[in-house]
Motif scaffolding. Structure first.
Motif, mmCIF file in Angstrom:
data_model
loop_
_atom_site.group_PDB
_atom_site.id
_atom_site.type_symbol
_atom_site.label_atom_id
_atom_site.label_comp_id
_atom_site.label_asym_id
_atom_site.label_seq_id
_atom_site.Cartn_x
_atom_site.Cartn_y
_atom_site.Cartn_z
ATOM 1 N N SER A 64 42.384 22.180 -69.462
ATOM 2 C CA SER A 64 41.069 22.142 -68.817
ATOM 3 C C SER A 64 39.967 22.208 -69.870
ATOM 4 C CB SER A 64 40.927 23.305 -67.831
ATOM 5 O OG SER A 64 41.820 23.173 -66.752
ATOM 6 N N ALA A 65 40.175 23.045 -70.895
ATOM 7 C CA ALA A 65 39.194 23.140 -71.975
ATOM 8 C C ALA A 65 39.095 21.822 -72.736
ATOM 9 C CB ALA A 65 39.579 24.277 -72.924
ATOM 10 N N ILE A 66 40.230 21.168 -72.981
ATOM 11 C CA ILE A 66 40.211 19.888 -73.697
ATOM 12 C C ILE A 66 39.467 18.832 -72.883
ATOM 13 C CG2 ILE A 66 41.652 18.017 -74.614
ATOM 14 C CD1 ILE A 66 43.775 20.147 -75.247
ATOM 15 N N ARG A 67 39.661 18.845 -71.565
ATOM 16 C CA ARG A 67 38.931 17.887 -70.721
ATOM 17 C C ARG A 67 37.432 18.135 -70.786
ATOM 18 N NH1 ARG A 67 43.751 18.350 -67.587
ATOM 19 N NH2 ARG A 67 42.972 20.169 -66.459
ATOM 20 N N LEU A 68 37.033 19.397 -70.843
ATOM 21 C CA LEU A 68 35.611 19.713 -70.990
ATOM 22 C C LEU A 68 35.092 19.256 -72.346
ATOM 23 C CD1 LEU A 68 35.431 23.308 -69.452
ATOM 24 C CD2 LEU A 68 34.431 21.217 -68.502
ATOM 25 N N LEU A 69 35.906 19.446 -73.380
ATOM 26 C CA LEU A 69 35.492 19.040 -74.723
ATOM 27 C C LEU A 69 35.329 17.526 -74.824
ATOM 28 C CD1 LEU A 69 37.745 21.400 -76.863
ATOM 29 C CD2 LEU A 69 35.274 21.564 -76.522
ATOM 30 N N LYS A 70 36.135 16.797 -74.064
ATOM 31 C CA LYS A 70 36.029 15.342 -74.091
ATOM 32 C C LYS A 70 34.641 14.888 -73.649
ATOM 33 C CE LYS A 70 38.181 11.059 -72.506
ATOM 34 N NZ LYS A 70 39.271 10.427 -71.728
ATOM 35 N N ALA A 71 34.023 15.663 -72.777
ATOM 36 C CA ALA A 71 32.690 15.318 -72.285
ATOM 37 C C ALA A 71 31.578 15.700 -73.270
ATOM 38 C CB ALA A 71 32.440 16.001 -70.941
ATOM 39 N N ASP A 72 31.951 16.379 -74.348
ATOM 40 C CA ASP A 72 30.966 16.784 -75.361
ATOM 41 C C ASP A 72 30.615 15.570 -76.218
ATOM 42 O OD1 ASP A 72 29.350 18.110 -77.080
ATOM 43 O OD2 ASP A 72 30.880 19.396 -77.946
ATOM 44 N N ALA A 73 29.444 15.031 -76.028
ATOM 45 C CA ALA A 73 29.042 13.774 -76.669
ATOM 46 C C ALA A 73 29.205 13.846 -78.182
ATOM 47 C CB ALA A 73 27.591 13.452 -76.321
ATOM 48 N N GLY A 74 29.904 12.840 -78.720
ATOM 49 C CA GLY A 74 30.030 12.708 -80.170
ATOM 50 C C GLY A 74 31.218 13.411 -80.785
ATOM 51 N N LEU A 75 31.862 14.322 -80.044
ATOM 52 C CA LEU A 75 33.005 15.036 -80.604
ATOM 53 C C LEU A 75 34.261 14.185 -80.488
ATOM 54 C CD1 LEU A 75 34.239 17.643 -81.790
ATOM 55 C CD2 LEU A 75 34.614 18.420 -79.435
ATOM 56 N N SER A 76 34.901 13.917 -81.622
ATOM 57 C CA SER A 76 36.183 13.212 -81.640
ATOM 58 C C SER A 76 37.300 14.251 -81.642
ATOM 59 C CB SER A 76 36.297 12.327 -82.886
ATOM 60 O OG SER A 76 35.218 11.419 -82.947
ATOM 61 N N ILE A 77 38.412 13.931 -80.985
ATOM 62 C CA ILE A 77 39.511 14.880 -80.877
ATOM 63 C C ILE A 77 40.820 14.176 -81.196
ATOM 64 C CG2 ILE A 77 40.688 16.563 -79.406
ATOM 65 C CD1 ILE A 77 38.212 16.646 -77.635
ATOM 66 N N LEU A 78 41.598 14.773 -82.087
ATOM 67 C CA LEU A 78 42.951 14.316 -82.407
ATOM 68 C C LEU A 78 43.922 15.344 -81.848
ATOM 69 C CD1 LEU A 78 44.843 12.329 -83.916
ATOM 70 C CD2 LEU A 78 44.565 13.774 -85.945
ATOM 71 N N VAL A 79 44.790 14.918 -80.932
ATOM 72 C CA VAL A 79 45.679 15.844 -80.222
ATOM 73 C C VAL A 79 47.134 15.528 -80.533
ATOM 74 C CG1 VAL A 79 46.293 16.830 -77.984
ATOM 75 C CG2 VAL A 79 44.010 15.887 -78.321
ATOM 76 N N ILE A 80 47.875 16.557 -80.954
ATOM 77 C CA ILE A 80 49.328 16.461 -81.075
ATOM 78 C C ILE A 80 49.919 17.334 -79.983
ATOM 79 C CG2 ILE A 80 51.336 16.938 -82.513
ATOM 80 C CD1 ILE A 80 49.582 16.572 -84.957
ATOM 81 N N ASP A 81 50.713 16.736 -79.118
ATOM 82 C CA ASP A 81 51.317 17.492 -78.030
ATOM 83 C C ASP A 81 52.499 16.702 -77.487
ATOM 84 O OD1 ASP A 81 50.166 20.089 -76.389
ATOM 85 O OD2 ASP A 81 51.425 18.831 -75.115
ATOM 86 N N LYS A 82 53.352 17.389 -76.716
ATOM 87 C CA LYS A 82 54.544 16.737 -76.167
ATOM 88 C C LYS A 82 54.395 16.346 -74.699
ATOM 89 C CE LYS A 82 57.795 19.052 -79.300
ATOM 90 N NZ LYS A 82 56.796 19.803 -80.076
ATOM 91 N N SER A 83 53.316 16.805 -74.050
ATOM 92 C CA SER A 83 53.148 16.571 -72.618
ATOM 93 C C SER A 83 52.427 15.248 -72.365
ATOM 94 C CB SER A 83 52.374 17.719 -71.977
ATOM 95 O OG SER A 83 52.151 17.468 -70.609
#
Length: 217
Positions: free
Chosen positions: A159-178
């Motif tokens: 849920s926090a990652i989904r909120l962060l996605k809406a943060d304009a300009g922030l790029s996110i690199l995610v490593i996960d198995k799900s």
């Protein structure tokens, strides 16, 4: 490379401003090594640029100052410091403040004076994410941020990652198995096998056949 042992042989990835990219692959295929190379914890040859700047010759602390925020595998909170001290230890001016992190993770506010080493695993993971956000990064790297957590805590992190996605300009690199959760938040994916990029594309184009072949799900 780890000493004389080369681990990466042809990793090719690009992440745009505001994009969420999944880095996938089985265990031991080079995902965490790629993260360590980006963050300048390991030597790497080739081209490595961030926000128009050459990272390849920078030490890790200078790379971080350019806007790299890492949530490392295993959390690695400062165990003897309080929650609040962990959050302000590397804080930089910007939109992400102590108050904003507490708003995202209210549990950290309740435990602000508690030693980080006494927190549960899920609380430590929230703290590791909050600490990275307090550096006000341009690129947030999440290395196995939900690994080993109870299902309800994993959902809080997603849920926090989904909120962060809406943060304009922030790029996110995610490593996960799900894959299920990744498909709900990521724009594109890159798959590694034996230290090489073997597949890249939109997350929606990641078929079951490709996932089975390279990820084992």
């Amino acid at each position: 490379s780890y000493g004389a042992s080369q681990a990466l042989f042809g990793v090719d990835l690009e992440i745009e401003e505001g994009e969420v990219l999944a880095l996938l692959g089985r265990n031991g295929m080079g995902k965490s090594t790629t993260v360590k190379s980006i963050c300048r914890m390991l030597p790497a040859s080739g081209t490595l640029t961030f926000d128009g700047k050459d990272l390849s010759r920078l030490p890790s602390h200078r790379a971080a100052r350019l806007g790299l925020g890492l949530v490392p595998e295993g959390r690695r909170c400062f165990a003897d410091l309080s929650v609040q001290e962990n959050l302000i230890a590397a804080a930089r001016k910007g939109a992400w403040t102590f108050e904003r992190v507490i708003e995202m993770f209210p549990r950290l506010g309740e435990r602000r004076g508690q030693r980080a080493g006494s927190l549960s695993g899920g609380e430590q993971q929230m703290l590791a994410i909050g600490r990275a956000l307090m550096t006000n990064p341009k690129l947030l790297i999440l290395d196995e941020a939900t690994e080993g957590l109870a299902p309800i805590i994993r959902q809080e992190i997603w849920s926090a990652i989904r909120l962060l996605k809406a943060d304009a300009g922030l790029s996110i690199l995610v490593i996960d198995k799900s894959l299920k959760e990744l498909k709900g938040v990521c724009d594109r994916a890159v798959i590694l096998e034996r230290g090489k990029t073997v597949w890249t594309g939109t997350i929606d184009a990641l078929s079951e056949d490709v996932a089975h072949r390279y990820i084992g799900v």
